[in-house]
Design a protein around this motif. Structure first.
Motif, mmCIF file in Angstrom:
data_model
loop_
_atom_site.group_PDB
_atom_site.id
_atom_site.type_symbol
_atom_site.label_atom_id
_atom_site.label_comp_id
_atom_site.label_asym_id
_atom_site.label_seq_id
_atom_site.Cartn_x
_atom_site.Cartn_y
_atom_site.Cartn_z
ATOM 1 N N ARG A 162 11.488 2.279 -1.182
ATOM 2 C CA ARG A 162 10.772 1.423 -0.245
ATOM 3 C C ARG A 162 9.716 0.648 -1.016
ATOM 4 O O ARG A 162 8.766 1.228 -1.548
ATOM 5 C CB ARG A 162 10.154 2.258 0.868
ATOM 6 N N CYS B 13 7.426 -1.533 0.009
ATOM 7 C CA CYS B 13 6.119 -1.797 0.606
ATOM 8 C C CYS B 13 5.062 -0.787 0.178
ATOM 9 O O CYS B 13 3.885 -1.122 0.073
ATOM 10 C CB CYS B 13 6.225 -1.857 2.128
ATOM 11 N N ASP B 14 5.463 0.467 -0.084
ATOM 12 C CA ASP B 14 4.492 1.466 -0.534
ATOM 13 C C ASP B 14 4.975 2.225 -1.764
ATOM 14 O O ASP B 14 4.408 3.270 -2.104
ATOM 15 C CB ASP B 14 4.164 2.456 0.588
ATOM 16 N N ARG C 126 7.653 4.109 -2.562
ATOM 17 C CA ARG C 126 8.043 5.497 -2.340
ATOM 18 C C ARG C 126 9.557 5.608 -2.247
ATOM 19 O O ARG C 126 10.243 4.677 -1.816
ATOM 20 C CB ARG C 126 7.413 6.040 -1.062
ATOM 21 N N LYS D 247 5.181 -4.328 5.312
ATOM 22 C CA LYS D 247 3.932 -4.254 4.552
ATOM 23 C C LYS D 247 3.026 -3.197 5.172
ATOM 24 O O LYS D 247 2.058 -3.500 5.860
ATOM 25 C CB LYS D 247 3.242 -5.613 4.521
ATOM 26 N N ARG D 248 3.371 -1.955 4.902
ATOM 27 C CA ARG D 248 2.586 -0.852 5.458
ATOM 28 C C ARG D 248 1.228 -0.716 4.788
ATOM 29 O O ARG D 248 0.327 -0.101 5.338
ATOM 30 C CB ARG D 248 3.361 0.456 5.310
ATOM 31 N N ARG D 249 1.069 -1.266 3.603
ATOM 32 C CA ARG D 249 -0.189 -1.112 2.888
ATOM 33 C C ARG D 249 -1.344 -1.837 3.568
ATOM 34 O O ARG D 249 -2.508 -1.536 3.271
ATOM 35 C CB ARG D 249 -0.030 -1.651 1.462
ATOM 36 N N ASN E 265 -2.068 -1.765 6.756
ATOM 37 C CA ASN E 265 -2.472 -1.157 8.035
ATOM 38 C C ASN E 265 -3.917 -0.666 8.003
ATOM 39 O O ASN E 265 -4.721 -1.020 8.875
ATOM 40 C CB ASN E 265 -1.527 -0.013 8.388
#
Length: 303
Positions: A28, A30-31, A33, A60-62, A64
């Motif tokens: 993934r 976006c982070d 992982r 784009k979870r970063r 949040n």
């Protein structure tokens, strides 16, 4: 809590972990992982650990956590998008997501705490796109710890010199404040002690509302005082303010939520967006107060 050595249940047929087998993984971006994938032996569908989560398909979870901090620090949505290098539509969609997650998390924490015995409540007036379309925000606060127990948002008709202009331009505007306060009290009733002490100003609806939902409680009415420039007009120009907790909380709402600042061009276009924004700030506000109370507790000082 989900451990990495345990297989999750299937999100489609809800088969337990014994019917689920590992099916590789994917990276993934976006982070950064590696996310495990699985295959269900019952329905033969594939899924990952991220499939049944609230942040599923977010690219784009970063942003949040930084976005939640910016929206609680008097930064507009447009400026937050510029600082995080994302589009305005991304911030708009993420506002609804963060607001709902903040609501669920904060309600779980508030429901676990002891019932409140000292309560103050008051209304904050803001607007929906124009001053001819005002909104009322009723806030319930624990006056001892200044924790926000709940709030409600409702449309109200314009008053004063703008009343005739509002009716001519937008038609007759309904007054939803009474219904909103009834729903708010029904929501926070289990968080407030039956014999709690309420302190409010002289609003004509508060007395009836408190007697209906808390017949065994006591209610003290304090006359309204003239506001001062400090605190965006929410703090009062008196030596001792008996409603300081709620007035200070409303002043912090105006100081930390950009759309609530007086004389601002960042206005609310949809009341639903205001609700999401308020929940984001309430979760941040209450978390900071709890951390401060924990640091000041005797158990912490004695270590």
């Amino acid at each position: 809590m989900v451990y990495k050595d345990m297989n999750p249940e299937c999100p489609r047929c809800r088969a337990n972990g014994n019917e689920v087998a590992r099916h590789g993984s994917y990276y993934r971006r976006c982070d950064a992982r590696a996310i495990d994938r699985f295959r269900c032996k019952a329905c033969r569908s594939t899924f990952s650990r991220a499939t049944d989560t609230a942040a599923f398909r977010q690219k784009k979870r970063r942003i949040n956590q930084p976005l939640m901090a910016l929206l609680s620090a008097c930064v507009s949505m447009r400026r937050a998008a510029l600082l995080l290098n994302v589009s305005r539509s991304t911030v708009s969609r993420r506002l609804a997501y963060l607001g709902e997650q903040a609501r669920l998390q904060e309600e779980r924490v508030l429901d676990r705490e002891a019932p409140v015995r000292q309560v103050q409540l008051d209304d904050l007036i803001t607007l929906e796109h124009t001053k001819c379309k005002p909104l009322s925000v009723c806030v319930v606060v624990d006056s001892q710890r200044r924790l926000i127990q709940g709030f409600g948002v409702a449309r109200i008709p314009a008053s004063g010199n703008l009343a005739a202009i509002s009716r001519k331009k937008y038609g007759k505007r309904p007054d939803e404040s009474r219904k909103m306060r009834e729903e708010l009290f029904a929501e926070v009733q289990h968080r407030i002690h039956a014999e709690a002490c309420f302190s409010t100003d002289g609003h004509d609806q508060y007395t009836t509302l408190i007697k209906r939902h808390f017949p065994e409680s006591s209610h003290t009415v304090h006359p309204s005082k003239r506001g001062c420039v400090t605190g965006q007009g929410e703090l009062k120009k008196v030596g001792f303010d008996p409603l300081f907790s709620i007035n200070h909380t409303l002043a912090m709402l105006r100081a930390n939520i950009n759309r609530l600042v007086r004389r601002t061009w960042c206005t609310t276009k949809k009341p639903e967006a205001l609700v999401h924004h308020l929940w984001i700030y309430v979760a941040t506000h209450n978390r900071m107060i709890r951390q401060k109370l924990t640091r000041q507790s005797p158990a912490t000082e004695g270590r």
